[in-house]
Design an enzyme around this catalytic site. Structure first.
Site, PDB file in Angstrom:
ATOM      1  N   ARG A  32      56.841  35.260  32.517  1.00 18.43           N
ATOM      2  CA  ARG A  32      56.542  35.445  33.714  1.00 18.43           C
ATOM      3  C   ARG A  32      55.981  37.344  33.577  1.00 18.43           C
ATOM      4  O   ARG A  32      54.536  37.321  34.348  1.00 18.43           O
ATOM      5  CB  ARG A  32      57.824  35.417  34.756  1.00 18.43           C
ATOM      6  CG  ARG A  32      57.342  36.000  36.287  1.00 18.43           C
ATOM      7  CD  ARG A  32      56.784  34.910  37.401  1.00 18.43           C
ATOM      8  NE  ARG A  32      58.455  34.762  37.145  1.00 18.43           N
ATOM      9  CZ  ARG A  32      60.210  35.438  37.285  1.00 18.43           C
ATOM     10  NH1 ARG A  32      59.064  36.789  37.297  1.00 18.43           N
ATOM     11  NH2 ARG A  32      61.309  35.105  37.296  1.00 18.43           N
ATOM     12  N   TYR A  59      35.091  37.289  50.431  1.00 15.24           N
ATOM     13  CA  TYR A  59      34.936  36.370  50.250  1.00 15.24           C
ATOM     14  C   TYR A  59      35.607  35.473  50.990  1.00 15.24           C
ATOM     15  O   TYR A  59      36.943  36.452  51.479  1.00 15.24           O
ATOM     16  CB  TYR A  59      35.748  36.746  48.688  1.00 15.24           C
ATOM     17  CG  TYR A  59      36.363  34.817  49.207  1.00 15.24           C
ATOM     18  CD1 TYR A  59      35.756  33.635  48.636  1.00 15.24           C
ATOM     19  CD2 TYR A  59      37.076  35.353  48.060  1.00 15.24           C
ATOM     20  CE1 TYR A  59      36.462  32.357  48.316  1.00 15.24           C
ATOM     21  CE2 TYR A  59      38.568  33.670  48.091  1.00 15.24           C
ATOM     22  CZ  TYR A  59      37.051  31.983  48.427  1.00 15.24           C
ATOM     23  OH  TYR A  59      38.311  31.841  48.358  1.00 15.24           O
ATOM     24  N   ASP A  89      34.943  43.931  43.528  1.00 11.98           N
ATOM     25  CA  ASP A  89      35.803  42.202  42.848  1.00 11.98           C
ATOM     26  C   ASP A  89      34.176  42.766  42.497  1.00 11.98           C
ATOM     27  O   ASP A  89      33.074  42.256  43.162  1.00 11.98           O
ATOM     28  CB  ASP A  89      35.593  41.246  44.515  1.00 11.98           C
ATOM     29  CG  ASP A  89      35.185  39.819  44.114  1.00 11.98           C
ATOM     30  OD1 ASP A  89      34.722  39.130  43.676  1.00 11.98           O
ATOM     31  OD2 ASP A  89      36.197  39.448  45.139  1.00 11.98           O
ATOM     32  N   LYS A 122      34.860  31.786  37.902  1.00  8.65           N
ATOM     33  CA  LYS A 122      34.289  31.295  38.066  1.00  8.65           C
ATOM     34  C   LYS A 122      33.185  31.478  36.929  1.00  8.65           C
ATOM     35  O   LYS A 122      33.039  30.948  35.800  1.00  8.65           O
ATOM     36  CB  LYS A 122      33.112  32.415  39.494  1.00  8.65           C
ATOM     37  CG  LYS A 122      34.466  32.487  40.853  1.00  8.65           C
ATOM     38  CD  LYS A 122      34.355  31.176  41.271  1.00  8.65           C
ATOM     39  CE  LYS A 122      35.227  31.564  42.576  1.00  8.65           C
ATOM     40  NZ  LYS A 122      35.247  30.101  42.986  1.00  8.65           N
TER      41      LYS A 122
HETATM   42  C1  LIG Z   1      33.904  36.464  45.138  1.00  3.86           C
HETATM   43  C2  LIG Z   1      35.361  35.749  45.147  1.00  3.86           C
HETATM   44  N1  LIG Z   1      36.551  36.541  45.506  1.00  3.86           N
HETATM   45  C3  LIG Z   1      37.625  35.702  45.113  1.00  3.86           C
HETATM   46  C4  LIG Z   1      37.636  34.619  44.946  1.00  3.86           C
HETATM   47  C5  LIG Z   1      39.024  33.167  45.083  1.00  3.86           C
HETATM   48  O1  LIG Z   1      38.964  33.250  43.909  1.00  3.86           O
HETATM   49  P1  LIG Z   1      40.289  32.051  43.122  1.00  3.86           P
HETATM   50  O2  LIG Z   1      39.313  31.236  43.951  1.00  3.86           O
HETATM   51  O3  LIG Z   1      40.197  31.608  41.610  1.00  3.86           O
HETATM   52  O4  LIG Z   1      41.367  32.431  44.146  1.00  3.86           O
HETATM   53  C6  LIG Z   1      36.562  34.078  44.864  1.00  3.86           C
HETATM   54  C7  LIG Z   1      36.667  32.025  44.904  1.00  3.86           C
HETATM   55  O5  LIG Z   1      35.220  31.557  45.543  1.00  3.86           O
HETATM   56  C8  LIG Z   1      34.825  34.350  44.643  1.00  3.86           C
HETATM   57  O6  LIG Z   1      34.219  33.753  45.637  1.00  3.86           O
END
Ligand SMILES: Cc1ncc(COP(=O)(O)O)c(C=O)c1O
Length: 380
Positions: free
Chosen positions: A52, A104, A177, A202
């Site tokens: 973990r 997001y 991000d 992604k």
């Molecule tokens: C810009 C962005 N940040 C974070 C996330 C979250 O990622 P996850 O779906 O892998 O939890 C996403 C998911 O669509 C995203 O597009």
């Protein structure tokens, strides 16, 4: 030429060139063990105790990601959300946090419910406006500034250099991000950010077949150690096989990102000014509000994500998505296949997405096919 000095494309294609010393295998073996042998004298000289906290299945992908982002350390997580929320969970109740209004949606939703419920003082601002950032920062009180650039689903661009300077002057950490920019188009740490986050689901993985997340730190710090503990103790750890698949996907990152950028630019230019399209939102268009900043901080392309606003309104937008044949009607982004989505339907109440907006994730199909499919869907 040794791999240490190689171009990022070479580092990616060879995943840093690691081989398994015991077997000479070009692809590293998979480790599934959940626990590690303790030395007879009660020590753990291997440095590994329990999976973990420390899993060798993560090492190569973390090392590659740290190298691409020019950071010191990286951590894989079970999802992008697990990675992002670990940063906030490492803060303390009462800490002030700035985050963008356009971001997001699921993370925004978590921030305004669970994070605020737990005691974080979260303020959503127009992050792409330097004056708004300055006005909202509370020196000594603001612990973290979170940005996303380009940001879902309007592709708002935030100046990383300026935001890092403002955050640091107030004693705050800047986290970015950078999922949409990928480590190839923007390197936030080199621009002054402290932490970079990726939804590895992604572009990093790139094949729409796993959920994963990652954080990279510019330097070790008390906050980074707390984040490491959040992963180990809250337990948002990735599975070994997913880490292996992720690395396999990452080996073609440069080819996929380049193809998606080129096609996205072509598609944006094609539909910009189209009689059935009200607006194309894409950082690569000279008329786009964030284009100048994007030109400064994005290298080699403006990404594979864009949105189009359908002139005839919401029902027409939903109908366009219903009539595409190649573009798949699905959420997510960054896969080899192109996706289309009526974003307001996904985000619901409080979304900044106009009702006529379709979010497009441009894949690596032939661009002429993608344009033709959108044209026929718009005409239908
Ligand atoms: C810009 C962005 N940040 C974070 C996330 C979250 O990622 P996850 O779906 O892998 O939890 C996403 C998911 O669509 C995203 O597009």
């Amino acid at each position: 030429m040794d791999i240490e000095h190689a171009h990022p494309d070479t580092l990616i294609a060879q995943a840093l060139g690691w081989v398994d010393e015991s077997t000479r295998a070009i692809t590293l073996p998979l480790h599934f063990s959940s626990t590690y042998l303790r030395d007879p004298d009660n020590q753990y000289r291997s440095g590994r105790v329990y999976a973990r906290a420390d899993n060798p299945a993560f090492d190569q992908a973390e090392a590659l990601l740290a190298r691409l982002e020019r950071g010191q350390q990286a951590l894989l997580f079970a999802s992008g959300m697990a990675a992002a929320t670990a940063v906030f969970q490492a803060l303390a109740p009462g800490d002030h946090v700035l985050a963008p209004k356009v971001m997001y949606w699921s993370l925004r939703n978590w921030l305004m419910t669970f994070a605020t419920g737990w005691g974080l003082d979260v303020e959503l601002i127009d992050m792409h406006e330097p004056a708004a950032v300055q006005a909202a920062l509370r020196p000594g009180k603001t612990r973290l500034v979170w940005i996303e650039t380009p940001a879902n689903p309007l592709w708002t661009v935030t100046d990383i250099v300026a935001t890092a300077q403002a955050a640091h002057a107030a004693g705050a950490v800047l986290a970015v991000d950078s999922t949409v920019a990928t480590p190839l188009l923007t390197q936030p740490l080199a621009l002054g950010a402290d932490i970079v986050m990726h939804a590895a689901t992604k572009y990093l993985n790139g094949h729409s077949d796993l959920i994963a997340g990652a954080l990279v730190a510019r330097a070790d710090s008390e906050l980074w150690q707390r984040i490491r503990k959040v992963r180990a103790q809250v337990g948002g750890t990735l599975g070994s096989f997913e880490a292996w698949l992720l690395l396999r996907g990452m080996r073609t990152l440069h080819l996929r990102v380049r193809a998606a950028c080129e096609s996205a630019q072509r598609i944006a230019e094609h539909f910009d000014g189209h009689p059935l399209v009200r607006e194309v939102l894409y950082p690569g268009l000279p008329g786009f509000a964030g284009h100048d900043v994007a030109k400064r901080q994005m290298v080699g392309g403006f990404g594979g994500m864009m949105s189009i606003r359908v002139r005839a309104g919401e029902a027409a937008a939903v109908s366009v998505a219903a009539h595409t044949q190649l573009w798949k009607r699905a959420t997510s982004l960054g896969g080899t296949e192109s996706l289309i989505e009526h974003r307001a339907s996904v985000e619901g109440v409080g979304t900044p997405a106009p009702a006529d907006l379709l979010r497009l994730s441009v894949g690596i199909e032939h661009v002429d096919d993608l344009i033709a499919d959108l044209e026929q869907a718009l005409a239908a």
